[in-house]
Design an enzyme around this catalytic site. Structure first.
Site, PDB file in Angstrom:
ATOM      1  CG  ASP A  30      -2.064   0.985   1.090  1.00 24.83           C
ATOM      2  OD1 ASP A  30      -3.219   0.535   0.975  1.00 24.83           O
ATOM      3  OD2 ASP A  30      -1.808   2.209   1.101  1.00 24.83           O
ATOM      4  CB  ILE A  31       0.790   4.253  -2.177  1.00 30.01           C
ATOM      5  CG1 ILE A  31       1.868   5.165  -2.720  1.00 30.01           C
ATOM      6  CG2 ILE A  31      -0.479   5.018  -1.865  1.00 30.01           C
ATOM      7  CD1 ILE A  31       1.553   5.715  -4.100  1.00 30.01           C
ATOM      8  CG  ASN A  87     -12.066  -0.612   3.881  1.00 28.42           C
ATOM      9  OD1 ASN A  87     -12.425  -1.062   4.964  1.00 28.42           O
ATOM     10  ND2 ASN A  87     -10.889  -0.034   3.714  1.00 28.42           N
ATOM     11  CD  GLN A  94     -14.714  -0.267  -2.660  1.00 26.47           C
ATOM     12  OE1 GLN A  94     -15.883  -0.517  -2.329  1.00 26.47           O
ATOM     13  NE2 GLN A  94     -14.124  -0.873  -3.684  1.00 26.47           N
ATOM     14  CG  HIS A 100      -8.627  -2.916  -2.544  1.00 25.13           C
ATOM     15  ND1 HIS A 100      -9.575  -2.196  -3.243  1.00 25.13           N
ATOM     16  CD2 HIS A 100      -8.400  -2.222  -1.404  1.00 25.13           C
ATOM     17  CE1 HIS A 100      -9.909  -1.127  -2.550  1.00 25.13           C
ATOM     18  NE2 HIS A 100      -9.222  -1.124  -1.418  1.00 25.13           N
ATOM     19  CG  LEU A 101      -7.533  -9.586   1.391  1.00 30.72           C
ATOM     20  CD1 LEU A 101      -8.796  -9.664   2.235  1.00 30.72           C
ATOM     21  CD2 LEU A 101      -7.032 -10.992   1.060  1.00 30.72           C
ATOM     22  CG  HIS A 102      -6.842  -3.019   2.955  1.00 28.81           C
ATOM     23  ND1 HIS A 102      -6.093  -1.856   2.847  1.00 28.81           N
ATOM     24  CD2 HIS A 102      -8.031  -2.743   2.369  1.00 28.81           C
ATOM     25  CE1 HIS A 102      -6.803  -0.930   2.240  1.00 28.81           C
ATOM     26  NE2 HIS A 102      -7.988  -1.428   1.937  1.00 28.81           N
TER      27      HIS A 102
END
Ligand code: AMP
Ligand code: ZN
Length: 114
Positions: A30-31, A87, A94, A100-102
């Protein structure tokens, strides 16, 4: 989806810090990390959100989680533990409309979420 940020990452048009890639999924850091380990696992195929899933997506979503667990293990998080988060929508916070899965780990995570 030509205007989707994560589809552009899948297409290689936007760079990412990749940690895993296979035929169906991509995982990258993640950025704006919220934990020492914060990786996103995404399906290559564009699905906007959980609300768009159909019965035909059950296998893909199952394998998204299996892939996430393998990525978490590769990140060294198995012993300490970690959290998956998906999310959805406004109240779910979101911000990128591509499923997407964190994976979050590397520190104790609070519960319940704020
Ligand atoms: P969500 O709020 O669940 O939609 O999560 C979107 C996540 O994508 C956020 O944690 C962002 O920090 C992350 N993000 C946005 N742009 C990028 C990018 N170019 N590369 C990696 N992660 C990103
Ligand atoms: Zn997309």
């Amino acid at each position: 989806m030509s205007d989707c940020l994560f589809c552009k990452i899948v297409a290689g048009e936007i760079p990412c810090d990749q940690v895993h890639a296979d035929d169906d999924f991509l995982a990258f850091r993640d950025i704006n990390p919220q934990a020492p380990a914060h990786v996103l696992v995404i399906p290559r195929r564009h699905i906007a959100a959980l609300t768009d899933l159909t019965d035909g997506d059950a296998d893909l979503v199952g394998r998204l989680h299996v892939t996430g667990a393998r990525v978490a293990a590769a990140l060294g998080l198995e012993e300490s533990g970690y959290r998956f988060v998906i999310n959805c929508g406004r109240d779910g916070c979101q911000t990128v409309p591509h499923l997407h899965l964190h994976i979050l780990g590397g520190r104790p995570l609070g519960w319940p979420p704020g």
